[in-house]
Design a protein around this motif. Sequence first.
Motif, PDB file in Angstrom:
ATOM      1  N   ILE A   1       0.837  -1.207   0.000  1.00 23.40           N
ATOM      2  CA  ILE A   1       0.000   0.000   0.000  1.00 23.40           C
ATOM      3  C   ILE A   1       0.870   1.255   0.000  1.00 23.40           C
ATOM      4  O   ILE A   1       0.589   2.228  -0.698  1.00 23.40           O
ATOM      5  N   ILE A   2       1.967   1.207   0.765  1.00 24.08           N
ATOM      6  CA  ILE A   2       2.849   2.383   0.849  1.00 24.08           C
ATOM      7  C   ILE A   2       3.579   2.595  -0.484  1.00 24.08           C
ATOM      8  O   ILE A   2       3.652   3.707  -0.992  1.00 24.08           O
ATOM      9  N   ASN A   3       4.105   1.528  -1.056  1.00 28.94           N
ATOM     10  CA  ASN A   3       4.988   1.665  -2.221  1.00 28.94           C
ATOM     11  C   ASN A   3       4.245   1.769  -3.553  1.00 28.94           C
ATOM     12  O   ASN A   3       4.757   2.308  -4.506  1.00 28.94           O
TER      13      ASN A   3
ATOM     14  N   PRO B   1      -5.365   4.875  -5.916  1.00 26.05           N
ATOM     15  CA  PRO B   1      -6.055   6.178  -5.907  1.00 26.05           C
ATOM     16  C   PRO B   1      -7.410   6.158  -5.211  1.00 26.05           C
ATOM     17  O   PRO B   1      -7.851   7.180  -4.692  1.00 26.05           O
ATOM     18  N   ASN B   2      -8.061   5.005  -5.148  1.00 24.60           N
ATOM     19  CA  ASN B   2      -9.410   4.976  -4.568  1.00 24.60           C
ATOM     20  C   ASN B   2      -9.440   4.697  -3.071  1.00 24.60           C
ATOM     21  O   ASN B   2     -10.511   4.593  -2.481  1.00 24.60           O
ATOM     22  N   SER B   3      -8.278   4.546  -2.480  1.00 25.49           N
ATOM     23  CA  SER B   3      -8.258   4.195  -1.055  1.00 25.49           C
ATOM     24  C   SER B   3      -8.076   5.437  -0.198  1.00 25.49           C
ATOM     25  O   SER B   3      -7.378   6.380  -0.578  1.00 25.49           O
ATOM     26  N   ASP B   4      -8.719   5.447   0.991  1.00 24.57           N
ATOM     27  CA  ASP B   4      -8.533   6.582   1.900  1.00 24.57           C
ATOM     28  C   ASP B   4      -7.473   6.286   2.961  1.00 24.57           C
ATOM     29  O   ASP B   4      -7.347   7.011   3.944  1.00 24.57           O
ATOM     30  N   LEU B   5      -6.706   5.227   2.768  1.00 20.34           N
ATOM     31  CA  LEU B   5      -5.638   4.921   3.724  1.00 20.34           C
ATOM     32  C   LEU B   5      -4.486   5.905   3.543  1.00 20.34           C
ATOM     33  O   LEU B   5      -4.227   6.343   2.425  1.00 20.34           O
TER      34      LEU B   5
END
Lengths: 420, 289
Positions: free
Chosen positions: A57-59, A63-67
């Motif tokens: 998730i970090i790397n 675009p659709n995630s709110d994390l």
Amino acid sequence: MKRALLVALIACLLTFMLVGNLFAAQVIKIGAILPLSGSAAATGIKLKYAIEVAQQIINEQFPNSDLPLAKTSGLPNLGGAKVEFVFADHQANPEIAKSEAERLIQNEKVVALIGCYHSSATKPASQEAERFGIPFIAGSSSSAALTERGLKWFFRIAPNDDMESEFFFKYMKYLNETFNAGIKRIAVVYIDNEYGVHAAEMAAKWAKEYAKDGFEIVAQVKYPAAVSNVDTEVQRIKAARPDALFHASYIADTTLFVKKYKELNVLPKVSLSYCGGYQDPQFVINLGKDAEYFAGPNAITSALFAKIPSAKFINDLYFPKSKVDIDGPTIEDFASAMVIADAINQAKSTDPAAIQKVLKEVSFSAPYFVLGKIKFNASGQNELSASVITQVQNGKYESVWPIEASTAKAIPAFAPWNQR
Amino acid sequence: MLFLLPQMVASGLMLGFVYALVAVGLSLIWGVMDIINFAYGEFLMLGMYSTFWFFSLFRMDPLFSLPIQAMVVFLLGFVVYKLLIKRVVDVPGLSALLATFGLRIFLRNLAQFLWTPDYRFINEAIVADRKIMLFDGMLILGMPQLVAALGSILMTLAVFYFIQKTRMGRAIQATSMDKDAARLMGIDTEKVYSLTFGIAGACVGVAAALLASFYPIYPEAGSIYGLIALVIVALGGFGNIKGALYSGVIIGLTESIGGFFLGAEFKYALIFLIYLVVLQFRPKGLFGW
């Protein structure tokens, strides 16, 4: 002419060194010490998968995630630097945890550490981090003693066993008041290590507080960390005739206990497990119908995915690796990975002091938790850590309490073993 | 509390017989070849996995696949002897000890690599979830444990009979007493060694099939059994099958009853205490010669 050549050569060398450093800064290493072999390896591997999901998730870009850090690739404040989690195996052994922490810091040059699941392993490993002055974030280690040591570099995501014990008593009080469950006698069953012993102390502490409500501890059954059978333990429990069981156990021992409860017909009204074996979905897979009615705090359960879409998003990445849904301890270790990366990004540097300052001051976004935020207090404990009490009902971890976060009604008694 | 004593004795006995069977093979290897097989618990673990796969893939109940497991682990023992132990058996120093220790780490990690560290159970075994209730529920005998205990007694007696009464058994005994003299008498000691390793494997193979219906199957499953077997062998006397049987029962009862009265956390401490005391006063073991 020669002089000009020399100057040019030195300039070239310096440029290469600088560029080299810039490239080197493209990957930020963070150590993750987990039980990847040994008696808790089944859980340790799942924690590793969760941390790999955090790294993804970090790397990568989602675009659709709110994390936090999901929309960008790498850490935006550090020029898109990638994060790499370097895994080490402590084999459920505190001494190995300590030496692995030292190795990761000195040889692998990690800028922070996360882990170690076992409180007994987290304790010495975080002392190494303290000695070298780098941050350590524990995801799921729950012994309250960890945040009572006055360490400056230690932080913890999960609720500790002090908070969990109080939570248990409140829940039992709720069961007594709402369902007239008649829960009074408590047996505390715990493994002989940092996690178990401390959980038992906290249970005793809160039993005194709640003595006015009729609760009393009628047995404290401690068992060895490596155990081949639990006949003796279950007979001691049976002799005490408890209404409630508090378990501080891991997945292997907890399954042995449930099988023996069934064989010797031990039937409590409620069984609550500290952060450990019960929360691992393997508990339900292994025990089937015998897992019904067991309960314990969980930071997340698949029943809550509809209410918390971010948790579902994480699970969609996690499930293909582990083949089971993400559970409480696993998402707490996931959170530790996300928070340390977030802190480094907000510190805009890998300087330990700058990261520590952010960790102490900032409230981190954590939309995958019930309260949605993580904030560490002066002792390093996440003061917004919130779990729900989950209970296995029809093979699913249902959220049963508090009522506002519930997905099903609590069942305040165990059905007889042969009538399921 | 005393009303629970019969239950404790029953649990201790059932446990003890299984311990004894696990220890018998180790005792044979130790007595005949003077080798401590540290990978012995891992043989048990592999036997349990084999039982599990026979159950999952062919729906073969552990009780029916028991002879197959005995053969599978017999072969494993035989192959391990031929490939590894043979090269270190008469080498002085710690070579044999280190070889089996290395094998233990290798097998355990191999199991984790092949089958993940997840805990597996055989929940639908024929004996699963059945129990015998006696004296108005005062005494509960779990069927899997009871069958395991009876199976263990039978297998232990079978091995005892084989060693005492058959020609090959006597050859094993002779080799155990004096290898060179046995060779001079025309005994093929190489065959005796490989067979001993195989028989030891068969013992844990049977134990594995019996345990698999009520014990979790995972890469570390054999480690505690391997450790307790070492104590039983030392207690019972090296190479002494009857000794292993008696010691297994003593250890099972100590664990069950001692653990109840002193606290479960001390149950293994108690076992090792007995071991230390016996070593002090009778280093050849309680039943050793």
